[in-house]
Design an enzyme around this catalytic site. Sequence first.
Site, PDB file in Angstrom:
ATOM      1  N   GLU A 114       0.856  -1.204   0.000  1.00 22.81           N
ATOM      2  CA  GLU A 114       0.000   0.000   0.000  1.00 22.81           C
ATOM      3  C   GLU A 114       0.882   1.241   0.000  1.00 22.81           C
ATOM      4  O   GLU A 114       2.086   1.151   0.291  1.00 22.81           O
ATOM      5  CB  GLU A 114      -0.903  -0.023   1.247  1.00 22.81           C
ATOM      6  CG  GLU A 114      -0.134   0.173   2.528  1.00 22.81           C
ATOM      7  CD  GLU A 114      -0.800  -0.435   3.757  1.00 22.81           C
ATOM      8  OE1 GLU A 114      -1.504  -1.451   3.643  1.00 22.81           O
ATOM      9  OE2 GLU A 114      -0.578   0.131   4.843  1.00 22.81           O
ATOM     10  N   LYS A 122       2.825   4.655   1.019  1.00 21.93           N
ATOM     11  CA  LYS A 122       3.380   5.201   2.263  1.00 21.93           C
ATOM     12  C   LYS A 122       3.034   6.694   2.256  1.00 21.93           C
ATOM     13  O   LYS A 122       3.606   7.482   1.490  1.00 21.93           O
ATOM     14  CB  LYS A 122       4.892   4.990   2.301  1.00 21.93           C
ATOM     15  CG  LYS A 122       5.534   5.478   3.573  1.00 21.93           C
ATOM     16  CD  LYS A 122       6.985   5.049   3.641  1.00 21.93           C
ATOM     17  CE  LYS A 122       7.672   5.479   4.917  1.00 21.93           C
ATOM     18  NZ  LYS A 122       7.525   6.872   5.268  1.00 21.93           N
ATOM     19  N   ASP A 177       2.697  10.511   3.162  1.00 24.80           N
ATOM     20  CA  ASP A 177       3.721  11.420   3.667  1.00 24.80           C
ATOM     21  C   ASP A 177       3.069  12.565   4.439  1.00 24.80           C
ATOM     22  O   ASP A 177       2.789  13.622   3.899  1.00 24.80           O
ATOM     23  CB  ASP A 177       4.511  11.961   2.466  1.00 24.80           C
ATOM     24  CG  ASP A 177       5.818  12.583   2.893  1.00 24.80           C
ATOM     25  OD1 ASP A 177       6.192  12.431   4.072  1.00 24.80           O
ATOM     26  OD2 ASP A 177       6.465  13.223   2.045  1.00 24.80           O
ATOM     27  N   TYR A 218      -6.196  -4.070  20.316  1.00 18.97           N
ATOM     28  CA  TYR A 218      -7.645  -4.123  20.561  1.00 18.97           C
ATOM     29  C   TYR A 218      -7.945  -5.005  21.761  1.00 18.97           C
ATOM     30  O   TYR A 218      -7.140  -5.870  22.128  1.00 18.97           O
ATOM     31  CB  TYR A 218      -8.410  -4.626  19.330  1.00 18.97           C
ATOM     32  CG  TYR A 218      -8.006  -6.004  18.853  1.00 18.97           C
ATOM     33  CD1 TYR A 218      -7.081  -6.154  17.833  1.00 18.97           C
ATOM     34  CD2 TYR A 218      -8.566  -7.159  19.421  1.00 18.97           C
ATOM     35  CE1 TYR A 218      -6.704  -7.410  17.376  1.00 18.97           C
ATOM     36  CE2 TYR A 218      -8.194  -8.420  18.970  1.00 18.97           C
ATOM     37  CZ  TYR A 218      -7.258  -8.538  17.953  1.00 18.97           C
ATOM     38  OH  TYR A 218      -6.885  -9.778  17.519  1.00 18.97           O
ATOM     39  N   LYS A 268      11.234   3.257  -0.346  1.00 18.67           N
ATOM     40  CA  LYS A 268      11.246   4.712  -0.513  1.00 18.67           C
ATOM     41  C   LYS A 268      11.442   5.086  -1.979  1.00 18.67           C
ATOM     42  O   LYS A 268      12.364   4.586  -2.634  1.00 18.67           O
ATOM     43  CB  LYS A 268      12.383   5.320   0.310  1.00 18.67           C
ATOM     44  CG  LYS A 268      12.276   5.029   1.804  1.00 18.67           C
ATOM     45  CD  LYS A 268      11.390   6.009   2.491  1.00 18.67           C
ATOM     46  CE  LYS A 268      12.181   7.231   2.859  1.00 18.67           C
ATOM     47  NZ  LYS A 268      11.456   8.087   3.788  1.00 18.67           N
ATOM     48  N   CYS A 276      14.128  50.499  -4.648  1.00 21.55           N
ATOM     49  CA  CYS A 276      13.580  49.563  -5.642  1.00 21.55           C
ATOM     50  C   CYS A 276      14.659  49.198  -6.670  1.00 21.55           C
ATOM     51  O   CYS A 276      15.275  50.095  -7.265  1.00 21.55           O
ATOM     52  CB  CYS A 276      12.385  50.214  -6.335  1.00 21.55           C
ATOM     53  SG  CYS A 276      11.774  49.226  -7.710  1.00 21.55           S
ATOM     54  N   CYS A 294      13.238  50.910 -10.170  1.00 26.74           N
ATOM     55  CA  CYS A 294      13.082  52.348 -10.404  1.00 26.74           C
ATOM     56  C   CYS A 294      13.775  53.201  -9.343  1.00 26.74           C
ATOM     57  O   CYS A 294      13.667  54.414  -9.365  1.00 26.74           O
ATOM     58  CB  CYS A 294      11.601  52.709 -10.464  1.00 26.74           C
ATOM     59  SG  CYS A 294      10.797  52.661  -8.861  1.00 26.74           S
ATOM     60  N   CYS A 324       7.868  48.701  -3.232  1.00 30.28           N
ATOM     61  CA  CYS A 324       8.279  49.893  -3.961  1.00 30.28           C
ATOM     62  C   CYS A 324       7.099  50.863  -3.898  1.00 30.28           C
ATOM     63  O   CYS A 324       5.964  50.491  -4.168  1.00 30.28           O
ATOM     64  CB  CYS A 324       8.593  49.511  -5.410  1.00 30.28           C
ATOM     65  SG  CYS A 324       8.652  50.913  -6.522  1.00 30.28           S
ATOM     66  N   CYS A 368       6.247  52.620 -11.213  1.00 30.73           N
ATOM     67  CA  CYS A 368       7.449  51.793 -11.370  1.00 30.73           C
ATOM     68  C   CYS A 368       7.235  50.830 -12.541  1.00 30.73           C
ATOM     69  O   CYS A 368       6.235  50.108 -12.588  1.00 30.73           O
ATOM     70  CB  CYS A 368       7.702  51.021 -10.088  1.00 30.73           C
ATOM     71  SG  CYS A 368       8.931  49.716 -10.262  1.00 30.73           S
TER      72      CYS A 368
HETATM   73  S1  IVH Z   1       2.774   0.822   9.014  1.00 30.40           S
HETATM   74  C1  IVH Z   1       4.010  -1.113  12.936  1.00 30.40           C
HETATM   75  N1  IVH Z   1       1.767   1.823   6.824  1.00 30.40           N
HETATM   76  O1  IVH Z   1       5.711   5.850   7.791  1.00 30.40           O
HETATM   77  C2  IVH Z   1       3.351  -0.453  11.784  1.00 30.40           C
HETATM   78  N2  IVH Z   1       3.190   3.203   8.111  1.00 30.40           N
HETATM   79  O2  IVH Z   1       8.623   5.835   7.958  1.00 30.40           O
HETATM   80  C3  IVH Z   1       4.111   0.675  11.283  1.00 30.40           C
HETATM   81  N3  IVH Z   1       3.458   5.490   7.208  1.00 30.40           N
HETATM   82  O3  IVH Z   1       5.932   5.588  11.264  1.00 30.40           O
HETATM   83  C4  IVH Z   1       3.449   1.588  10.389  1.00 30.40           C
HETATM   84  N4  IVH Z   1       2.143   5.221   5.454  1.00 30.40           N
HETATM   85  O4  IVH Z   1       3.957   6.967  10.265  1.00 30.40           O
HETATM   86  C5  IVH Z   1       2.560   2.044   7.890  1.00 30.40           C
HETATM   87  N5  IVH Z   1       0.763   2.587   4.866  1.00 30.40           N
HETATM   88  C6  IVH Z   1       1.545   2.806   5.923  1.00 30.40           C
HETATM   89  C7  IVH Z   1       2.164   4.049   6.132  1.00 30.40           C
HETATM   90  C8  IVH Z   1       3.003   4.215   7.245  1.00 30.40           C
HETATM   91  C9  IVH Z   1       2.915   6.066   6.125  1.00 30.40           C
HETATM   92  C10 IVH Z   1       4.383   6.162   8.123  1.00 30.40           C
HETATM   93  C11 IVH Z   1       4.226   5.786   9.566  1.00 30.40           C
HETATM   94  C12 IVH Z   1       5.571   5.242   9.975  1.00 30.40           C
HETATM   95  C13 IVH Z   1       6.474   5.880   8.963  1.00 30.40           C
HETATM   96  C14 IVH Z   1       7.784   5.132   8.807  1.00 30.40           C
END
Ligand code: IVH
Length: 698
Positions: A135, A137, A139, A253, A344, A438, A441, A456, A461
Site C-alpha cells: 500500500e 506510504k 507522507d 484491541y 522509498k 527599488c 526604479c 516599492c 514603477c
Molecule cells: S505501518 C508497525 N503503513 O511511515 C506499523 N506506516 O517511515 C508501522 N506510514 O511511522 C506503520 N504510510 O507513520 C505504515 N501505509 C503505511 C504508512 C506508514 C505512512 C508512516 C508511519 C511510519 C512511517 C515510517
Amino acid sequence: MYTKETTQKLQQQTNGFLKQLKEGNIDLAAIELLRDVLRFHEYRYYVLNDPLIADYEYDSLYKALEKIESANPKSITPDSPTQRVAKGLTKDFPTVQHLVPMLSLDNSYNSEDLQDFDRKARELTGLDMIEYCVEPKFDGGSISLVYENDMLVRGATRGDGVEGDDVTPNVKQIKSVPLSAKFSDYGLQQVEIRGEVLINKKNFEKYNAQLIEEGIPPLANPRNAAAGTLRIKDPQEAAKRNLEAFVYHVSFYTLSKGKKIPDALNNHAASLELLWNLGFRSPQKEKKLFKGIEGVIQYCNQFEITRDDLPYEIDGMVIKVNDFALQDKMGMTSHHPRWAIAYKFKARQATTKLTGVDFQVGRTGAVTPVAKLEPVAVGGVTVSSISIHNEDYILEKDLHIGDRVLIERAGDVIPQIVKSLTELRTGKEKKIVFPKTCPVCSSILVKEAEEAVWRCSNMECPAQVVERIIHFVSKDAMDIRGFGDANVRKFYELGLLKDIPGIYTLNFENIGQLEGFGEKSIEKLKQAIENSKQQPLHRLIYALGIRFVGETTAKTLAQAISHLLELQKFSQEELQNLEDVGPKVGGSIYHFFSNKKNIDLLLQLEKLGLNFNNEKKQLSTVGNLAGQTFLFTGTLPTLKRSQAEAMVEANGGQIVSGVSAKLNYLVVGEDAGSKLDKAKKLNTIKIISETEFLQMIK
Ligand code: IVH
C-alpha cells in the site's frame, strides 16, 4: 460502508430534509436521522471524494442541526457532526502513552533491498513463498486514534513512539475520521489504530499562497503543514486547513465479553477492509496482495511513475506480511517490525549551492527575493532558482550567499528551501543584504507595520506597470489569449504598450513588423482584445489587481453594484457589510476607489468600450421582490449569506450595502449586531426573520 440501498434511502431522506427546510424547520424527533444524513454526506465527500449534494445544501442541513441542538442542548451527543470543531483555544496538549509503542519502519530503496527483505522473511517463517500486502506510504504526520465502546476518545501524535501529544480537538475536526464507528459489530471494545494525517496538494498550495499574501513565511512541504496543523492551538483555525487522514494499521484491541477474535483481524488486507467498512479512509482500493516479492517490486515501480497523479503526497510504498500469525512469529526489533518494510521512492530533496539573490518587483510593488542556485535535478526537474519570499524568511532560515541548501520539491508543488546546511559553512559565505531602494526604479522601499514585505512606493514603477498589465490580460482575469507574459514585456520594452488602456489602442502595424507576428496571430490577438471588452464585470474587477481582491471578492463586489463606478460611493463601513469583506480588504478597495488616478484609468477603460455593467442585476426587475431592497445581518439559520442574496436578486429585489432610509427589509439571523440597532432606530425598515423572508419569495 453504505450499500446501494442505504445510499438511496439516505439520499431520499436528504431531499426530504431539504424540502422541509424550504417550508419551515426540521423536527427534534428527526435529529438522529439528520445526523446520519450529515455523516453520510461527510463520508461521500471526505472519504469517497464523491459528494452527492452541493456544499450549500450540506451547510443548510448542518445549520438546521445546530439550530435544533441549540434549542435542545440535552440532545447533543459527542459524535454529533456539530461536535467536531471545539470553540476556544486548546490550553496545552497533555502527554499520553500509546497503548502500543508506535514503531517506525525499516527502509528499502531498490529491488535488491526488497529481495533481501523477502529472503529474511522466508527464513524467519520457514515458508517458501510469502503473501504480501502492498500500500502507499503516506507522507504526513502519524497519529494514533483510540476508540472505546465505538466512540473516538483520543487522537495523539507519534511523539517519541512511546508517548505522544493528545491532540484530540484537532483530530476531531478531520472529517474523514469518524467520531464514532461500530467496532462493536466485530466484538471489539477498545481499539487503537494508526494512520497518517495529510493536507492535499491543492489545499497546501492555497494555504501557502495565503501565508505569502499575509507576509508569513510559507511551509516547505505538505508534511510539515499537516504535522504543524495537528499541534495548532485553535481548532477552528486547524479546521480551515482541511486536513485528511488515512488509517492503515490496527495496533491494539480488546474484545467485548464473550467475543472471539473476528476473521477480519486474521490478516492485514482484511483489517484494512474492516476499517473501510466502518467508514474510515483506509487504503482499501490502493492496497494489493502478492504471493512472492516479484509482483511487489513491479507494483512499487508502477506506483512511483504515477505518484504525481495523486492529490496528496506519498513518499514510497509499505510492504507488509499479510498474515497476522506470521507477523507475530517474525516479531520486531526495538525500532521496527520485521514483518514490514518501507520502499522509498527516489528522493525529491537535493542539496545545492545558493549563488546569489535577485530581487523582483511584483504588481503590488512587493519586492520578492529569489535565490539563484547551482542548477540541480530534483524529482525529475532542474531547479535553478527558488523564491525566498521576504526578509523575515531569509533571517528565519538563516540563508547566506554561498551556503549549501537542502531543497525539496513535493510533487508538482513549487520547490522550497528546507534549510541551510550551516555546518558546512567555510566562513566565506556572505549575508544577504535586502535593498533599501527599488531595484527597478530606485524609489524608496516601504514596509507597513506588521507586514513582512517591503514594497516599492512608486505606482509608476515600470516593474509594477508591466506586472499589472500581465495580471490584467491573464486567464482568470480578462483572458486575452495570445498576449502572454513575454509579449507584454516585449511590447512594453519597445514602447508599444505603456499602461492597461494601451492594450485597447495597440498599433498593430508596428506589432506586425516584429519577428514572430504574422497576419494570423495579429488577427487572433485583435479579436481576443476586442472580445475581452465584453467580459463580465467581476472579471474586470479582479483584473484591476486591487490588493486582497481575489476572484471571490471580485464576484461579491460585482453582485453589489450595477455599474463599476458605483464603488466610488461606498464607505468603508458599507464595503465591510459585504460578505467576507473585512477591514483589510474593505480598506484596500476604499483606497483604490478614492485614488483619482485609478478613477481616471477606469474612465478611460469605459470610454474604450469595456463592460462596466452588471447586467444580471439590471435585468432582475420582475419577481416577488421587485423594487424592494434587502440587507442580511447575523448568521441565518439555514441559508448562506451569498445564497440568500442570490435569491433576492433572482426574485427581482436588490441588495443594499448598509442600513439607510433606502432599505426596505433587514433580514436578521443569530448574533445580529449594530445593523439591527440602527434599523430599529430608523423605524421605517421592516425587520424580518429568514422564515419570513422565505415566505415572501415562496
Ligand atoms: S505501518 C508497525 N503503513 O511511515 C506499523 N506506516 O517511515 C508501522 N506510514 O511511522 C506503520 N504510510 O507513520 C505504515 N501505509 C503505511 C504508512 C506508514 C505512512 C508512516 C508511519 C511510519 C512511517 C515510517
